[in-house]
Enzyme design. Sequence first.
Site, PDB file in Angstrom:
ATOM      1  N   HIS A   1       0.829  -1.251  -0.222  1.00  0.00           N
ATOM      2  CA  HIS A   1       0.160  -0.013  -0.048  1.00  0.00           C
ATOM      3  C   HIS A   1       0.851   1.397   0.084  1.00  0.00           C
ATOM      4  CE1 HIS A   1      -3.141  -2.643   1.324  1.00  0.00           C
ATOM      5  NE2 HIS A   1      -2.405  -3.136   1.795  1.00  0.00           N
TER       6      HIS A   1
ATOM      7  N   SER B   1      16.059  20.654 -16.760  1.00  0.00           N
ATOM      8  CA  SER B   1      14.947  21.428 -17.055  1.00  0.00           C
ATOM      9  C   SER B   1      15.337  22.537 -18.103  1.00  0.00           C
ATOM     10  CB  SER B   1      14.261  21.873 -15.758  1.00  0.00           C
ATOM     11  OG  SER B   1      13.593  22.936 -16.134  1.00  0.00           O
TER      12      SER B   1
ATOM     13  N   TYR C   1      -6.884 -15.325 -46.034  1.00  0.00           N
ATOM     14  CA  TYR C   1      -6.181 -13.989 -46.024  1.00  0.00           C
ATOM     15  C   TYR C   1      -6.842 -12.762 -46.642  1.00  0.00           C
ATOM     16  CZ  TYR C   1      -2.990 -10.351 -47.547  1.00  0.00           C
ATOM     17  OH  TYR C   1      -2.389  -9.039 -47.575  1.00  0.00           O
TER      18      TYR C   1
HETATM   19  N1  ARG Z   1       1.587  -6.856 -48.842  1.00  0.00           N
HETATM   20  C1  ARG Z   1       0.773  -8.022 -48.534  1.00  0.00           C
HETATM   21  C2  ARG Z   1       0.588  -8.320 -46.951  1.00  0.00           C
HETATM   22  O1  ARG Z   1       1.521  -7.736 -46.188  1.00  0.00           O
HETATM   23  C3  ARG Z   1       1.205  -9.196 -48.995  1.00  0.00           C
HETATM   24  C4  ARG Z   1       0.110 -10.340 -49.233  1.00  0.00           C
HETATM   25  C5  ARG Z   1      -0.700  -9.569 -50.405  1.00  0.00           C
HETATM   26  N2  ARG Z   1      -1.489 -10.680 -50.875  1.00  0.00           N
HETATM   27  C6  ARG Z   1      -2.620 -10.188 -51.542  1.00  0.00           C
HETATM   28  N3  ARG Z   1      -3.398 -11.414 -52.063  1.00  0.00           N
HETATM   29  N4  ARG Z   1      -2.961  -9.165 -51.895  1.00  0.00           N
HETATM   30  O2  ARG Z   1      -0.260  -8.794 -46.388  1.00  0.00           O
END
Ligand code: ARG
Length: 491
Positions: A172, A293, A333
């Site tokens: 504390h 400072s 992706y």
């Molecule tokens: N510059 C992209 C990234 O960093 C690479 C992969 C791109 N892939 C794509 N299908 N556009 O994610």
Amino acid sequence: MKKREKREPKKNPGGQPKKAWAGRFRQETAPEVERFTESISFDQRLYRQDILGSIAHARMLAHQGILPAGDAKRIEKGLREIAGEIQAGRFRFSSQLEDIHMNIEARLIEKIGDVGGKLHTARSRNDQVALDMRLYLREVIDEIRGQILRLHEVILDRAEETMEVLLPGYTHLQKAQPVRLAHHLMAYYQMFSRDGERLSQLRDRVDVMPLGAGAIAGSGYPVDPSFVAELLGFSRTAPNSMDAVSDRDFAIEFCFAASVILLHLSRWSEELILWSSEAFGFVELADAYCTGSSMMPQKKNPDVLELIRGKTGSVYGDLQALLVLMKGLPLTYQRDMQEDKVPLFHAVDTVSACLSVFCVLLESVHFQADRMRREVEQGFLNATDLADHLVRQGMPFRKAHAVAGRAVRYCLDQGKKLEDLTRPEWKALAPEVGPDVKKILGIEQVVEARDIPGGTARRQVRKQLRQARGEVEKRRSRLVKDQMKPAQLSL
Ligand code: ARG
């Protein structure tokens, strides 16, 4: 018709479209789209990993008979030259070519002609970028493990040297019980020890080679991912192509590990800031690690520590950014994922800079042992030991606690310390108190009484230190072993 619609896609001198994917497009990309979608401004940091990955890929293609051996050799030679150009600062990165992968590939084709166009056989940028990130993070993790080992060593040296220094321990932010400074420092060793462990475990999860996943479904060529893994020193290959291209857990985990390292650095920084204040006076920071400072000539400020505390928040932001970036993405992706690099790189740079400056600062901190001693002797830090003494005389702890509390109250009123009370005073306060009470209440004695594993007695702290030295040695040899492994292929 708008002017823009008439623009034809740009061509290379050889008649190929300038952009790798331009084939199905009628229009040229709008310049604002090029500016908006580029990642070369930040992913150029991955050039080494990208080139290494490509060399391994080309060798694998040749090994599998997908590419003539001579082509693979020319590709490798070209890629190595490109690495040289980038290292020498002679490479012109172009945002029209989007990212590091296409910048390098376009330059390769420019240098060696059509053969360069064979490199991307059986590969997508989706598995390529996953590979680059894993190669990058594996290296970074090892560097940070090295920095943590360095910090371990500084802590252990400082703990060894301050074994005999006693100071008040706080709960504390109120004085609680006396501890060895070495014990206090070793508490931080334990935190950073877990941080190092966390990074080693993460390294194992990063150590997976994703190439062969292609864009999403795996490759239709007879590729051999384990050949590439072997060349690049990965211990295994990705078991699922869809996961391989869309997993960023490892980047999130890294930001978490970095956040906890910074949490520990930030707490310690905060403590040292307090300790260096006039109110505490427990440490004197070296001039070299303080700033002044612009107005008040007398000031010497702990800005380095304040900045570590301040930068910590921004890395929590990186972790949050990655978590939110990924949470709504269906398989696999999505271009959103390109944004993973900005927070990841920021977290890497910040945690590494903080560790390195903190390490040298800690080496140069001067502990004010006299001031600590003065403070440890004031404030009834031995009151628990008085209660424990009464318990040993047969009193239940609850009652002993109340009696010791009354003795403290009495001392406060009289301006005395518990260890200075006379026989007649004890007789009036608690006749159960034995003749050895004065000895028991001495600060050294209070510290030495905590002689159980994890306690602050000299013997226990020494044991902790010995054990820690052993751990550091083991970790160091494991790190050296880990760093040796990827050496099969290098630039
Ligand atoms: N510059 C992209 C990234 O960093 C690479 C992969 C791109 N892939 C794509 N299908 N556009 O994610």
